[in-house]
Design a protein around this motif. Structure first.
Motif, PDB file in Angstrom:
ATOM      1  N   SER A  14       0.811  -1.318   0.028  1.00  0.00           N
ATOM      2  CA  SER A  14      -0.036  -0.081   0.005  1.00  0.00           C
ATOM      3  C   SER A  14       0.911   1.123   0.076  1.00  0.00           C
ATOM      4  O   SER A  14       0.618   2.262  -0.688  1.00  0.00           O
ATOM      5  N   ASP A  17       2.772   1.511  -3.362  1.00  0.00           N
ATOM      6  CA  ASP A  17       1.981   1.927  -4.470  1.00  0.00           C
ATOM      7  C   ASP A  17       1.571   3.588  -4.357  1.00  0.00           C
ATOM      8  O   ASP A  17       1.518   4.232  -5.470  1.00  0.00           O
ATOM      9  N   CYS A  18       1.325   3.981  -3.314  1.00  0.00           N
ATOM     10  CA  CYS A  18       1.102   5.333  -2.973  1.00  0.00           C
ATOM     11  C   CYS A  18       2.234   6.291  -3.325  1.00  0.00           C
ATOM     12  O   CYS A  18       2.307   7.327  -4.028  1.00  0.00           O
ATOM     13  N   ASN A  20       4.896   5.327  -5.248  1.00  0.00           N
ATOM     14  CA  ASN A  20       5.239   5.367  -6.700  1.00  0.00           C
ATOM     15  C   ASN A  20       4.501   6.260  -7.467  1.00  0.00           C
ATOM     16  O   ASN A  20       4.774   6.839  -8.482  1.00  0.00           O
ATOM     17  N   LYS A  21       2.824   6.393  -6.949  1.00  0.00           N
ATOM     18  CA  LYS A  21       2.135   7.089  -7.919  1.00  0.00           C
ATOM     19  C   LYS A  21       2.475   8.594  -7.456  1.00  0.00           C
ATOM     20  O   LYS A  21       2.565   9.402  -8.456  1.00  0.00           O
ATOM     21  N   TRP A  22       2.704   8.895  -6.273  1.00  0.00           N
ATOM     22  CA  TRP A  22       3.288  10.629  -5.995  1.00  0.00           C
ATOM     23  C   TRP A  22       4.447  10.839  -6.861  1.00  0.00           C
ATOM     24  O   TRP A  22       4.642  11.646  -7.421  1.00  0.00           O
ATOM     25  N   ALA A  24       5.738   9.032  -9.768  1.00  0.00           N
ATOM     26  CA  ALA A  24       5.555   9.383 -11.067  1.00  0.00           C
ATOM     27  C   ALA A  24       4.678  10.556 -11.394  1.00  0.00           C
ATOM     28  O   ALA A  24       5.053  11.221 -12.414  1.00  0.00           O
ATOM     29  N   GLU A  25       3.452  10.854 -10.738  1.00  0.00           N
ATOM     30  CA  GLU A  25       2.600  11.701 -11.218  1.00  0.00           C
ATOM     31  C   GLU A  25       2.892  13.157 -10.669  1.00  0.00           C
ATOM     32  O   GLU A  25       2.555  14.377 -11.351  1.00  0.00           O
ATOM     33  N   LYS A  26       3.894  13.426  -9.753  1.00  0.00           N
ATOM     34  CA  LYS A  26       4.090  14.855  -9.264  1.00  0.00           C
ATOM     35  C   LYS A  26       5.471  14.752  -9.271  1.00  0.00           C
ATOM     36  O   LYS A  26       5.745  16.039  -9.847  1.00  0.00           O
ATOM     37  N   CYS A  38       1.044  10.250   1.562  1.00  0.00           N
ATOM     38  CA  CYS A  38       1.364   8.721   1.765  1.00  0.00           C
ATOM     39  C   CYS A  38       1.551   8.429   3.259  1.00  0.00           C
ATOM     40  O   CYS A  38       1.982   7.265   3.606  1.00  0.00           O
TER      41      CYS A  38
END
Length: 80
Positions: A14, A17-18, A20-22, A24-26, A38
């Motif tokens: 969890s 995932d959080c 990696n999203k932050w 990549a996207e930010k 996160c």
């Protein structure tokens, strides 16, 4: 990579995932502010890890010790 405690695997996933999203996207797009999105995942995962280390008789306080910029920084690690 698996978690140090098998019971912490879902919490690690969890958090990963959080994060990696932050990342990549930010972060990779120039938004380097850490907005705490996160933090909740990290705190739960960290708590599980500390419990697992304690159960395995691993002193996590030594792991968290800040030695950068001190005389201990250039000393060889202590052996148990």
């Amino acid at each position: 990579m698996n978690s140090v405690g098998s019971e912490c695997g879902d919490l690690k996933k969890s958090y990963d995932d959080c994060f990696n999203k932050w990342f990549a996207e930010k972060f990779l797009k120039g938004d380097t502010r850490e907005d705490g999105v996160c933090k909740e995942f990290f705190i739960k995962y960290q708590s599980c890890i500390k419990k697992s280390l304690k159960e395995q008789n691993i002193n996590y306080e030594e792991i968290e010790k800040d030695v950068m910029g001190t005389t201990e920084e250039k000393q060889p690690p202590k052996t148990s």
